[in-house]
Design an enzyme around this catalytic site. Structure first.
Site, PDB file in Angstrom:
ATOM      1  N   GLY A   1      38.338 -70.018  78.103  1.00  0.00           N
ATOM      2  CA  GLY A   1      37.134 -70.834  78.085  1.00  0.00           C
ATOM      3  C   GLY A   1      36.455 -70.674  76.740  1.00  0.00           C
TER       4      GLY A   1
ATOM      5  N   GLY B   1      40.846 -68.437  80.905  1.00  0.00           N
ATOM      6  CA  GLY B   1      40.740 -69.747  81.548  1.00  0.00           C
ATOM      7  C   GLY B   1      42.039 -70.545  81.497  1.00  0.00           C
TER       8      GLY B   1
ATOM      9  N   GLU C   1      39.995 -60.029  79.278  1.00  0.00           N
ATOM     10  CA  GLU C   1      38.524 -60.065  79.324  1.00  0.00           C
ATOM     11  C   GLU C   1      37.832 -58.718  79.166  1.00  0.00           C
ATOM     12  OE1 GLU C   1      40.537 -61.656  81.445  1.00  0.00           O
ATOM     13  OE2 GLU C   1      39.951 -63.762  81.481  1.00  0.00           O
TER      14      GLU C   1
ATOM     15  N   ASP D   1      38.670 -63.085  85.474  1.00  0.00           N
ATOM     16  CA  ASP D   1      38.071 -64.022  86.438  1.00  0.00           C
ATOM     17  C   ASP D   1      39.047 -65.177  86.699  1.00  0.00           C
ATOM     18  OD1 ASP D   1      37.659 -65.126  83.862  1.00  0.00           O
ATOM     19  OD2 ASP D   1      35.825 -66.146  84.467  1.00  0.00           O
TER      20      ASP D   1
HETATM   21  C1  QUE Z   1      39.255 -61.673  75.172  1.00  0.00           C
HETATM   22  C2  QUE Z   1      39.004 -62.848  75.847  1.00  0.00           C
HETATM   23  C3  QUE Z   1      38.987 -64.094  75.201  1.00  0.00           C
HETATM   24  C4  QUE Z   1      39.217 -64.101  73.823  1.00  0.00           C
HETATM   25  C5  QUE Z   1      39.480 -62.925  73.130  1.00  0.00           C
HETATM   26  C6  QUE Z   1      39.476 -61.725  73.818  1.00  0.00           C
HETATM   27  C7  QUE Z   1      38.708 -65.344  75.883  1.00  0.00           C
HETATM   28  C8  QUE Z   1      38.668 -66.524  75.085  1.00  0.00           C
HETATM   29  C9  QUE Z   1      38.921 -66.463  73.707  1.00  0.00           C
HETATM   30  C10 QUE Z   1      38.888 -67.592  72.809  1.00  0.00           C
HETATM   31  C11 QUE Z   1      39.890 -67.756  71.858  1.00  0.00           C
HETATM   32  C12 QUE Z   1      39.853 -68.810  70.964  1.00  0.00           C
HETATM   33  C13 QUE Z   1      38.810 -69.708  70.981  1.00  0.00           C
HETATM   34  C14 QUE Z   1      37.786 -69.534  71.907  1.00  0.00           C
HETATM   35  C15 QUE Z   1      37.833 -68.485  72.808  1.00  0.00           C
HETATM   36  O1  QUE Z   1      39.204 -65.269  73.127  1.00  0.00           O
HETATM   37  O2  QUE Z   1      38.520 -65.371  77.112  1.00  0.00           O
HETATM   38  O3  QUE Z   1      36.762 -70.410  71.909  1.00  0.00           O
HETATM   39  O4  QUE Z   1      38.745 -70.752  70.080  1.00  0.00           O
HETATM   40  O5  QUE Z   1      38.395 -67.700  75.695  1.00  0.00           O
HETATM   41  O6  QUE Z   1      39.714 -60.547  73.144  1.00  0.00           O
HETATM   42  O7  QUE Z   1      38.787 -62.826  77.176  1.00  0.00           O
END
Ligand code: QUE
Length: 362
Positions: free
Chosen positions: A67, A118, A141, A149
């Site tokens: 997400g 997500g 997460e 989740d």
């Molecule tokens: C742990 C996470 C997430 C993460 C990095 C973590 C996560 C997530 C993103 C993410 C990656 C690239 C994107 C962005 C979000 O990184 O849940 O908007 O462009 O969505 O170490 O849980």
């Protein structure tokens, strides 16, 4: 189909296609994306000319990295956006996942690249999930002060032995063979077969009510053996180390395992990795997986939604997103900083009901 949109909708005869098109953000899903995804599914469920749905990510690297937690961070911190976003974002994400899980026609994802958080939610909870040699699957997460989740309470608990605890606590990355071993993916095929698979699904002459059989037959033709799952060899050690009911005991078991034997190196590395995660997230995650052992998806999402709202009111999520995604110093300063400081009563508070804000499914 307009090529500049973030959610591309298309049709190949009876096959509806959805492509997540934010490759520069590793196809991480925004609230606006959910608001295009969910109505598309709703329309396809009702359209008798749609017999199956396939979901993929644009670009070479990712199916979907998760997400858009950066937007949730900015809204929750009052930097920009709607202050209600932390409440609305998770609600609509989980409602979409429930729709995917209950989708009345074959729903197929191609997890041909990074699939995390997500991204796992919109794939693992569906009927068919196809992994390739480019699949990189994780629930990371606890590294950002959150907890696994998107239905992970259910899907991690369905992994063999205590593997789900291992994956959810450590966020370790899996390849295709392991994703199949855990039950996350249903099929493996080489990346270079995916285009032909979609053409073949587009060419199917459908029979109403017999869609699942047709899909099984076509996927069976394209699927290959993914090879041995590295997790299968680790499972005895994982089951030994992750069996106990507290994070501290798990760390002690890893210390003992690291003292010698075939998996000593793995145990030392796993223990070191756990010590970098949010102590609060680790305790929430273990408790969540214990409480939700037998939960169906709706109960899992309701519990997880409650947890997100408590997590959004605390510090570690913001600190984790800052350290991992905003400043990228990879040095979060968790509060509390140690497991010993996270008492049972503090963990209890994350599981407290949230009254009229609960996520309820009708
Ligand atoms: C742990 C996470 C997430 C993460 C990095 C973590 C996560 C997530 C993103 C993410 C990656 C690239 C994107 C962005 C979000 O990184 O849940 O908007 O462009 O969505 O170490 O849980």
């Amino acid at each position: 189909m307009r090529g500049d949109e973030e959610i591309l909708l298309g049709r190949e005869d009876g096959l509806a296609t959805l492509t997540i098109n934010r490759p520069k953000a590793l196809n991480a899903l925004t609230l606006d994306n959910y608001r295009r995804f969910a109505p598309a599914l709703c329309a396809w469920a009702q359209d008798p000319s749609v017999h199956a749905v396939i979901v993929r990510g644009a670009g070479e690297r990712a199916f979907c990295a998760g997400g858009d937690v950066r937007a949730v961070y900015e809204a929750g911190r009052g930097i920009s956006g709607d202050p209600d976003l932390p409440a609305v974002f998770f609600r609509e994400e989980y409602e979409l996942i429930r729709r995917i899980h209950r989708f009345p026609k074959p729903y197929i994802t191609i997890i041909d690249g990074i699939t995390m958080g997500g991204g796992a939610g919109i794939s693992v909870n569906g009927a068919y999930c196809i992994a390739t040699e480019r699949t990189l699957f994780a629930m990371p997460e606890t590294a950002i002060g959150l907890f696994p989740d998107v239905g992970a309470t259910r899907f991690l608990n369905r992994c063999p032995g205590h593997i789900g605890r291992y994956l959810g606590l450590t966020g370790v990355r899996l390849g295709a063979a392991d994703a199949l071993y855990c039950g996350f993916a249903t099929h493996f095929m080489p990346h270079d077969r995916v285009t032909k698979l979609i053409a073949a699904l587009g060419g199917v002459v459908w029979q109403r009510g017999g869609e699942g059989d047709r899909i099984d037959a076509v996927l069976g033709c394209f699927a290959k053996d993914a090879g041995a799952a590295p997790l299968a060899a680790l499972q005895p050690a994982i089951d030994r180390c992750f069996a106990s009911g507290s994070v501290e005991q798990i760390l002690d078991a890893l210390t003992a395992e690291a003292a010698g034997g075939a998996h000593a190196g793995w145990a030392a590395e796993t223990r070191a990795g756990l010590l970098t995660k949010s102590p609060t997230s680790l305790k929430i995650t273990l408790r969540q997986l214990m409480i939700g052992r037998d939960y169906e998806l709706e109960a899992a999402l309701t519990l997880e939604y409650r947890l997100t709202q408590h997590v959004m009111a605390a510090d570690d999520f913001y600190e984790g997103v800052r350290a991992m995604l905003i400043n990228k110093d990879q040095k979060p300063r968790w509060r509390p900083a140690t497991l010993a400081e996270v008492g049972d009563g503090m963990v209890d508070a994350y599981f407290a009901p949230i009254g009229d804000r609960e996520l309820r499914f009708t």
